[in-house]
Design an enzyme around this catalytic site. Structure first.
Site, short mmCIF file in Angstrom:
data_model
loop_
_atom_site.label_atom_id
_atom_site.label_comp_id
_atom_site.label_asym_id
_atom_site.label_seq_id
_atom_site.Cartn_x
_atom_site.Cartn_y
_atom_site.Cartn_z
N ASP A 309 0.87 -1.17 0.00
CA ASP A 309 0.00 0.00 0.00
C ASP A 309 0.92 1.23 0.00
OD1 ASP A 309 -2.20 1.66 0.09
OD2 ASP A 309 -3.18 0.54 1.69
N CYS A 310 0.36 2.36 -0.31
CA CYS A 310 1.22 3.52 -0.61
C CYS A 310 1.91 4.07 0.64
CB CYS A 310 0.41 4.58 -1.34
SG CYS A 310 -0.11 3.95 -2.94
#
Length: 791
Positions: A309-310
């Protein structure tokens, strides 16, 4: 719309999603007549990675062998750098497509030839249709071909801000949604249609891996991503944040709640991407859970790439303090089996990690093999995309009437009728002289799609949709906005309500209340919305119609009990066609048939700590459990609740009354693992059943529409298994279907049941067991007993 027509429209839409193959290799402004792509002449003849006659593995390894270490590292971010000397442009991996192409990811833009796309209902609304033919990706945008959807986390807690993005609380439903989405999205289900654009490229469907023996016909239309692995369902609640939260989950809950959607997404859907989540899982950051990654690859057959995930790699050090340095985080995720970092942590720190001996170049090569293999399967190294399978598709194929009709049908089928006293709805459109429409979202189109939405083709406000039926319509917001912190607008709302023939109040949630990085603290209507609803209801000539927006469950017990509120409809975030769908249902042009994919809890549930991940109830600490399978408290509306303008009855036509199974008990298992009552076993482990295939059976059910209105009805088959193990579900869904029936007519449907899968449960050790004894199959109020015994 017939099922056949719907499937043809869906198929056509899935074909049109890939228009951007001709424009989208880089994240710069697209130019249709001059796409930037790898393997242009003379490179096409110069490098083996451009040779389409070679295997995916050979091509990927050839490309990796040509790269310098620095060039390799530059590929480990979502924004992969160009390699000019090899003719390879930059590529943005991060595009979003939750319920239509969304503008959230940097890989998507609407400032080029394509300025808008069809906006479908938010996922939770689509799931409420319980119609598999609507569960797929729908449209296109200016983007790469790798999309980070679907979100298949379980909607565990009603306060979760991103619950709206999921298919709900039931693992079976979420798993089914994941499979339908991914298969259609990636092209697995494609067949030629009468339109002449059937590409028929799936002659071989078995994915054997990325070795030399790989199936070279295993192309991808697009790449879907199962997210977020695993047990991610908390944004910001109290002192807990998704960036540092440690989700403590039992082996039992892992096996039968958190893990099944991901397993199905990979095993059956053949997803080509997994995203690991921000949170820790039992003390270890999810992106460092090499055991989960290896289970996906070795046990579930995953062949694809794993992304964080970012900024999740950076949070391992910065928020969780799990590692001592950024280099440790970068090295750790690579060695765990992660392939690409959404963010820059690996770009900035992998070289240093190599220099310090914390990771080796071979670990990067492993990651690049997964990344380039997916790009090769997408055809991104096959030369000019205008000459490829999808080269003739263009902007004229966006926002077509077919797309808009499908968005409308999805909204119609997903809207849920929660209450309808004395059959107040539908209204007779020829007998309504005037209409008052009240609420802060009535004339606001910006929130119709919910989170992860693009620019809609032709959105209409709820006001415009209802005005199409009643020309004499009056509108008042009542509240200035959804938070509704003032009653200053109540007077105008009450004034128009007193004069109107019929009154509709729109209340509920929007993205100011629930979204990514924002959980709720209350299940009540925000601010003074409840007062607005009751004030209007007290003064109107007739009982009012309450329309609820938003994804999160609401405690509207006051409205359910109020006789002055005749009908309640949940529309969620219905997308660009939601206004028309709602108006059609209110005025009887469509018979509602949606069912809630999530339990609606009372406000008292907010006393339950959101960070408590346990699904099972525990009376010793007054813990009520979660979801319809384990929750023991009171509820506002149950999972699967949904009314219709007609009535249905069921009859079991065919179902076995007993099954006898053969099991090869392992040495000592009767003493150490299996529980006994005298000489009778209570259960057997699934891995001890001699033949699960031989146990499969069908349940045939007759569905009768006893009313005077045609309808599309969701049939849900549940099972209650013997309570032979601690934490046995109260019941569990084992099958569902949506069938259209004419008034006074009947339909027969059949459910396939695999006892090893659907009648088994997880014990406290996380092992699947098949209870012996009396099982009960349930549809509506109907019950059928099934006894399962061993030889």
């Amino acid at each position: 719309m017939s099922i056949q027509l719907r499937e043809r429209i869906l198929f056509r839409v899935l074909q049109l999603i890939v228009v951007v193959n001709v424009i989208a290799f880089s994240n710069s402004k697209p130019v249709l007549n001059k796409p930037d792509f790898p393997c242009k002449p003379p490179h096409f003849d110069s490098y083996p990675f451009c040779n389409t006659s070679l295997s995916i593995s050979t091509r990927a390894k050839s490309l990796i062998s040509l790269l310098t270490l620095q060039e390799k590292i530059q590929q480990l971010s979502d924004n992969a750098s160009a390699i000019p000397r090899l003719g390879i442009p930059a590529y943005e991996w991060w595009s979003e497509s939750l319920h239509g192409i969304a503008s959230n990811g940097p890989g998507v833009n609407f400032n080029g030839t394509v300025s808008s796309v069809t906006s479908f209902p938010q996922v939770l609304v689509s799931a409420a249709s319980f119609n598999r033919s609507l569960w797929a990706m729908y449209n296109l945008g200016q983007a790469g071909l790798t999309f980070w959807a679907p979100n298949i986390n379980i909607f565990r807690d009603p306060r979760w801000g991103r619950g709206q993005e999921t298919p709900g609380e039931d693992p079976m439903v979420v798993s089914a949604y994941a499979v339908e989405f991914v298969k259609s999205f990636q092209g697995e289900n494609w067949k030629s249609d009468d339109g002449g654009i059937g590409f028929g490229f799936r002659e071989k469907r078995v994915l054997k891996g990325f070795g030399e023996e790989s199936d070279r016909g295993d192309e991808l239309m697009l790449s879907a991503c199962c997210k977020h692995l695993i047990a991610y369902d908390l944004e910001k609640w109290g002192n807990f944040s998704r960036y540092s939260f440690n989700a403590m989950i039992t082996e039992q809950d892992t096996e039968d709640t958190f893990q099944p959607p991901f397993r199905s997404c990979i095993e059956q859907g053949k997803a080509s991407c997994i995203m690991c989540s921000y949170n820790q899982v039992n003390g270890v950051p999810a992106c460092l859970r090499g055991d989960l990654f290896q289970k996906a690859r070795n046990e579930w057959g995953f062949k694809g790439y794993i992304t964080s995930d970012c900024d999740a790699v950076a949070t391992i050090f910065e928020y969780q303090n799990y590692t001592k340095t950024h280099e440790d985080s970068a090295a750790g995720v690579l060695k765990a089996g992660m392939d690409i970092n959404c963010g820059t942590c690996m770009l900035r720190h992998t070289q240093s990690a190599i220099d310090k001996g914390k990771v080796q170049e071979k670990d990067i090569d492993r990651a690049l093999l997964n990344l380039f293999s997916v790009q090769l399967r997408l055809g991104l190294f096959n030369g000019d995309p205008r000459k490829g399978k999808y080269g003739k598709l263009g902007p004229d194929d966006v926002c077509t009437s077919e797309h808009k009709k499908l968005a409308l049908d999805a909204a119609r089928q997903g809207i849920v009728l929660l209450k309808n006293d004395k059959k107040f709805l539908p209204l007779n459109k020829n007998a309504v002289s005037s209409l008052a429409i009240i609420g802060p979202l009535v004339n606001n189109i910006s929130q119709m799609g919910g989170g992860y939405t693009g620019i809609p083709c032709s959105p209409k406000s709820l006001l415009r949709g209802l005005e199409a039926y009643v020309s004499k319509t009056h509108y008042a917001s009542g509240c200035h906005d959804v938070p509704c912190n003032s009653d200053a607008g109540f007077h105008e709302a009450v004034r128009i309500a007193k004069k109107a023939d019929f009154v509709i109040v729109v209340a509920g949630l929007d993205l100011t209340q629930e979204t990514e990085d924002r959980d709720r603290v209350s299940l009540l209507l925000p601010g003074q919305q409840m007062s607005l609803v009751t004030s209007v209801a007290r003064t109107s000539k007739r009982p009012v119609i309450l329309v609820l927006t938003g994804g999160g469950p609401l405690d509207v017990s006051f409205a359910e009990a109020d006789s002055q509120i005749s009908s309640i409809l949940w529309i969620g975030y219905p997308g660009e066609a939601g206004a028309k769908a709602l108006a059609e249902i209110i005025f009887g042009d469509f018979n509602p048939g949606g069912r809630l994919p999530m339990t609606w809890y009372p406000e008292s549930f907010t006393k339950v700590p959101m960070n408590d991940m346990n699904m099972r109830a525990d009376s010793s600490r007054q813990y009520p459990g979660r979801s319809y399978r384990f929750y023991t408290g009171t509820q506002v509306y149950g999972f699967g609740h949904g009314l219709s303008y007609t009535n249905y009855s069921y009859k079991f036509l065919s179902a076995p009354s007993e099954l006898t199974i053969s099991a090869s008990l392992k040495a000592g298992s009767d003493k150490n693992i299996l529980q006994q009552t005298g000489s009778r076993l209570d259960y057997v482990h699934i891995d001890e059943v001699t033949s699960c295939t031989s146990l499969r059976f069908h349940v045939q059910i007759s569905v009768t529409n006893a009313g005077d209105v045609d309808g599309s009805h969701v049939v849900m088959l549940f099972a209650r298994v013997p309570k032979v193990s601690q934490g046995t579900p109260e019941k569990q869904l084992i099958g569902f279907d949506r069938v259209h029936t004419v008034a006074k007519g009947s339909k027969e449907i059949s459910f396939g049941v695999d006892p090893c899968e659907q009648l088994s449960i997880a014990n406290k050790h996380g092992r699947r067991i098949l209870p012996l004894g009396n099982h009960v199959l349930m549809v509506g109020e109907l019950r059928h007993s099934l006894t399962i015994e061993t030889y």
